[in-house]
Design a protein around this motif. Structure first.
Motif, mmCIF file in Angstrom:
data_model
loop_
_atom_site.group_PDB
_atom_site.id
_atom_site.type_symbol
_atom_site.label_atom_id
_atom_site.label_comp_id
_atom_site.label_asym_id
_atom_site.label_seq_id
_atom_site.Cartn_x
_atom_site.Cartn_y
_atom_site.Cartn_z
ATOM 1 N N PRO A 1 -14.631 12.568 -7.018
ATOM 2 C CA PRO A 1 -15.190 11.454 -6.235
ATOM 3 C C PRO A 1 -15.093 10.114 -6.953
ATOM 4 C CG PRO A 1 -16.648 13.347 -6.151
ATOM 5 C CD PRO A 1 -15.610 13.653 -7.186
ATOM 6 N N LYS A 2 -15.298 10.119 -8.262
ATOM 7 C CA LYS A 2 -15.194 8.882 -9.039
ATOM 8 C C LYS A 2 -13.761 8.368 -9.037
ATOM 9 C CE LYS A 2 -15.897 6.930 -13.647
ATOM 10 N NZ LYS A 2 -16.271 7.199 -15.056
ATOM 11 N N LYS A 3 -12.798 9.294 -9.191
ATOM 12 C CA LYS A 3 -11.392 8.889 -9.195
ATOM 13 C C LYS A 3 -10.994 8.297 -7.843
ATOM 14 C CE LYS A 3 -8.721 9.503 -11.980
ATOM 15 N NZ LYS A 3 -8.273 8.568 -13.039
ATOM 16 N N LEU A 4 -11.469 8.894 -6.763
ATOM 17 C CA LEU A 4 -11.154 8.384 -5.437
ATOM 18 C C LEU A 4 -11.780 7.013 -5.211
ATOM 19 C CD1 LEU A 4 -11.465 11.625 -3.281
ATOM 20 C CD2 LEU A 4 -9.370 10.460 -4.017
ATOM 21 N N ALA A 5 -13.002 6.829 -5.741
ATOM 22 C CA ALA A 5 -13.663 5.526 -5.616
ATOM 23 C C ALA A 5 -12.894 4.462 -6.401
ATOM 24 C CB ALA A 5 -15.101 5.616 -6.116
ATOM 25 N N ALA B 1 -4.259 -1.470 -13.446
ATOM 26 C CA ALA B 1 -5.336 -0.514 -13.159
ATOM 27 C C ALA B 1 -4.779 0.731 -12.481
ATOM 28 C CB ALA B 1 -6.397 -1.175 -12.277
ATOM 29 N N LEU B 2 -3.818 0.545 -11.584
ATOM 30 C CA LEU B 2 -3.206 1.692 -10.908
ATOM 31 C C LEU B 2 -2.414 2.548 -11.885
ATOM 32 C CD1 LEU B 2 -2.689 3.151 -8.225
ATOM 33 C CD2 LEU B 2 -0.683 1.686 -7.906
ATOM 34 N N LEU B 3 -1.710 1.907 -12.812
ATOM 35 C CA LEU B 3 -0.987 2.657 -13.844
ATOM 36 C C LEU B 3 -1.941 3.506 -14.664
ATOM 37 C CD1 LEU B 3 1.682 0.267 -15.406
ATOM 38 C CD2 LEU B 3 2.103 2.350 -14.109
ATOM 39 N N GLY B 4 -3.047 2.886 -15.086
ATOM 40 C CA GLY B 4 -4.046 3.626 -15.856
ATOM 41 C C GLY B 4 -4.620 4.783 -15.068
ATOM 42 N N TRP B 5 -4.854 4.548 -13.771
ATOM 43 C CA TRP B 5 -5.399 5.584 -12.902
ATOM 44 C C TRP B 5 -4.408 6.738 -12.769
ATOM 45 C CZ3 TRP B 5 -4.449 8.261 -8.456
ATOM 46 C CH2 TRP B 5 -5.548 8.846 -7.811
ATOM 47 N N CYS B 6 -3.132 6.400 -12.545
ATOM 48 C CA CYS B 6 -2.100 7.430 -12.380
ATOM 49 C C CYS B 6 -1.901 8.230 -13.664
ATOM 50 C CB CYS B 6 -0.786 6.790 -11.952
ATOM 51 S SG CYS B 6 -0.785 6.179 -10.255
ATOM 52 N N ILE C 1 -8.963 -0.194 -6.309
ATOM 53 C CA ILE C 1 -7.628 -0.737 -6.627
ATOM 54 C C ILE C 1 -6.907 -1.141 -5.352
ATOM 55 C CG2 ILE C 1 -5.351 -0.161 -7.546
ATOM 56 C CD1 ILE C 1 -6.825 1.720 -9.536
ATOM 57 N N LEU C 2 -6.954 -0.287 -4.336
ATOM 58 C CA LEU C 2 -6.288 -0.592 -3.070
ATOM 59 C C LEU C 2 -6.944 -1.781 -2.375
ATOM 60 C CD1 LEU C 2 -5.582 2.987 -1.661
ATOM 61 C CD2 LEU C 2 -4.057 1.478 -2.950
ATOM 62 N N LEU C 3 -8.253 -1.929 -2.559
ATOM 63 C CA LEU C 3 -8.956 -3.086 -2.006
ATOM 64 C C LEU C 3 -8.475 -4.371 -2.682
ATOM 65 C CD1 LEU C 3 -11.167 -4.069 -0.065
ATOM 66 C CD2 LEU C 3 -12.816 -3.759 -1.934
ATOM 67 N N ALA C 4 -8.267 -4.297 -4.005
ATOM 68 C CA ALA C 4 -7.744 -5.458 -4.739
ATOM 69 C C ALA C 4 -6.338 -5.805 -4.267
ATOM 70 C CB ALA C 4 -7.750 -5.170 -6.239
ATOM 71 N N VAL C 5 -5.514 -4.787 -4.043
ATOM 72 C CA VAL C 5 -4.157 -5.013 -3.534
ATOM 73 C C VAL C 5 -4.209 -5.666 -2.153
ATOM 74 C CG1 VAL C 5 -2.029 -3.885 -2.758
ATOM 75 C CG2 VAL C 5 -3.131 -3.161 -4.881
ATOM 76 N N LEU D 1 0.828 -1.207 0.000
ATOM 77 C CA LEU D 1 0.000 0.000 0.000
ATOM 78 C C LEU D 1 0.863 1.258 0.000
ATOM 79 C CD1 LEU D 1 -2.983 -0.843 2.394
ATOM 80 C CD2 LEU D 1 -2.884 -0.960 -0.107
ATOM 81 N N LEU D 2 1.994 1.196 0.689
ATOM 82 C CA LEU D 2 2.897 2.357 0.700
ATOM 83 C C LEU D 2 3.408 2.645 -0.707
ATOM 84 C CD1 LEU D 2 4.429 4.505 2.305
ATOM 85 C CD2 LEU D 2 6.253 2.815 2.663
ATOM 86 N N LYS D 3 3.798 1.595 -1.442
ATOM 87 C CA LYS D 3 4.268 1.789 -2.814
ATOM 88 C C LYS D 3 3.164 2.337 -3.709
ATOM 89 C CE LYS D 3 7.910 -1.692 -2.587
ATOM 90 N NZ LYS D 3 8.364 -3.033 -3.042
ATOM 91 N N CYS D 4 1.940 1.833 -3.515
ATOM 92 C CA CYS D 4 0.816 2.341 -4.308
ATOM 93 C C CYS D 4 0.571 3.814 -4.035
ATOM 94 C CB CYS D 4 -0.455 1.542 -3.988
ATOM 95 S SG CYS D 4 -0.466 -0.155 -4.605
ATOM 96 N N LEU D 5 0.612 4.188 -2.770
ATOM 97 C CA LEU D 5 0.352 5.578 -2.406
ATOM 98 C C LEU D 5 1.467 6.500 -2.886
ATOM 99 C CD1 LEU D 5 -1.133 5.083 1.184
ATOM 100 C CD2 LEU D 5 -2.360 5.647 -0.929
ATOM 101 N N ILE D 6 2.706 6.025 -2.817
ATOM 102 C CA ILE D 6 3.825 6.825 -3.332
ATOM 103 C C ILE D 6 3.657 7.058 -4.829
ATOM 104 C CG2 ILE D 6 6.304 6.787 -3.831
ATOM 105 C CD1 ILE D 6 6.700 5.413 -1.128
ATOM 106 N N LEU D 7 3.258 6.013 -5.556
ATOM 107 C CA LEU D 7 3.045 6.140 -7.000
ATOM 108 C C LEU D 7 1.922 7.124 -7.305
ATOM 109 C CD1 LEU D 7 4.026 5.073 -9.744
ATOM 110 C CD2 LEU D 7 2.303 3.269 -9.577
ATOM 111 N N THR D 8 0.844 7.076 -6.532
ATOM 112 C CA THR D 8 -0.273 7.989 -6.777
ATOM 113 C C THR D 8 0.116 9.437 -6.487
ATOM 114 O OG1 THR D 8 -1.175 7.660 -4.537
ATOM 115 C CG2 THR D 8 -2.001 6.228 -6.274
ATOM 116 N N VAL D 9 0.894 9.645 -5.443
ATOM 117 C CA VAL D 9 1.333 11.006 -5.108
ATOM 118 C C VAL D 9 2.275 11.541 -6.184
ATOM 119 C CG1 VAL D 9 2.680 12.388 -3.487
ATOM 120 C CG2 VAL D 9 0.996 10.751 -2.627
ATOM 121 N N LEU D 10 3.225 10.715 -6.610
ATOM 122 C CA LEU D 10 4.186 11.149 -7.637
ATOM 123 C C LEU D 10 3.497 11.382 -8.982
ATOM 124 C CD1 LEU D 10 7.272 8.915 -6.805
ATOM 125 C CD2 LEU D 10 6.954 11.343 -6.329
ATOM 126 N N ALA D 11 2.355 10.720 -9.197
ATOM 127 C CA ALA D 11 1.616 10.911 -10.449
ATOM 128 C C ALA D 11 1.063 12.323 -10.565
ATOM 129 C CB ALA D 11 0.484 9.890 -10.566
#
Length: 199
Positions: free
Chosen positions: A164-168, A137-142, A173-177, A71-81
């Protein structure tokens, strides 16, 4: 983007070429430096695998660890995006995972041949069946987030209405992870240790 007949929503980056370039680099690095990376380090040697056969896995502790790391790696990727380096970070992440996979697979094959390749597959089952689509999916989102922020043709008010849609989507994605982490901690050890006992 459409990758060999498979449409991956939101991704325009050449994911497969980048991944396979990283994979090839991982194979190359491991084969060139095998005397240092394998022989002098004991990486995946018989002693290590022998001890793994009889170890007891604390699945709760393993779950906490992998969940925090993933989850930390996912969040870092989302922030850097959200930064100007967003696309470069996405490319780097794909290349890094490709190189890691290449080095991992190459190390086991160099040491143990075909059965080492099977060991690599067992080590990734079944959690990578979720990790891979979740990562895509995370790559596409970022990438979508990055283009929404830095593409001047995008209406800012429209972007805010989609938040709101993007956050959902990110939450799913995080739930899948999280589900993949559960499989990695509670299911994979049984497959891995079972295979090691007949390895």
């Amino acid at each position: 983007m459409r990758i060999k007949g498979i449409g991956i929503r939101g991704i325009r980056l050449p994911v497969l070429p980048i991944f396979f370039a990283g994979l090839a680099a991982g194979f190359l690095i491991m084969n060139i430096g095998k005397s240092i990376l394998l022989e002098n380090t004991g990486l995946f040697d018989e002693y290590t695998l022998y001890n793994m056969k009889y170890m007891t896995v604390d699945s709760n502790a393993l779950f906490s660890y992998v969940l925090r790391e993933r989850l930390l790696k996912c969040l870092i990727l989302t922030v850097l995006a959200t930064t100007y380096l967003g696309l470069a970070v996405c490319v780097g992440a794909v290349a890094w995972y490709g190189m890691s996979a290449g080095a991992f697979l190459s190390a086991l094959i160099i040491r143990y041949g075909i059965k080492g390749g099977f060991l690599a597959l067992v080590a990734m089952f079944p959690h990578y069946l979720i990790y891979v689509p979740a990562f895509l999916a995370l790559l596409g989102w970022c990438e979508s987030l990055y283009r929404g922020i830095y593409n001047r043709s995008v209406d800012r008010s429209e972007g805010k209405s989609r938040l709101p849609k993007k956050l959902a989507e990110l939450a799913l994605i995080l739930l899948a992870v999280t589900a993949a982490c559960f499989l990695e901690a509670y299911v994979n050890p049984y497959f891995l240790l079972g295979y090691l006992k007949v390895f």
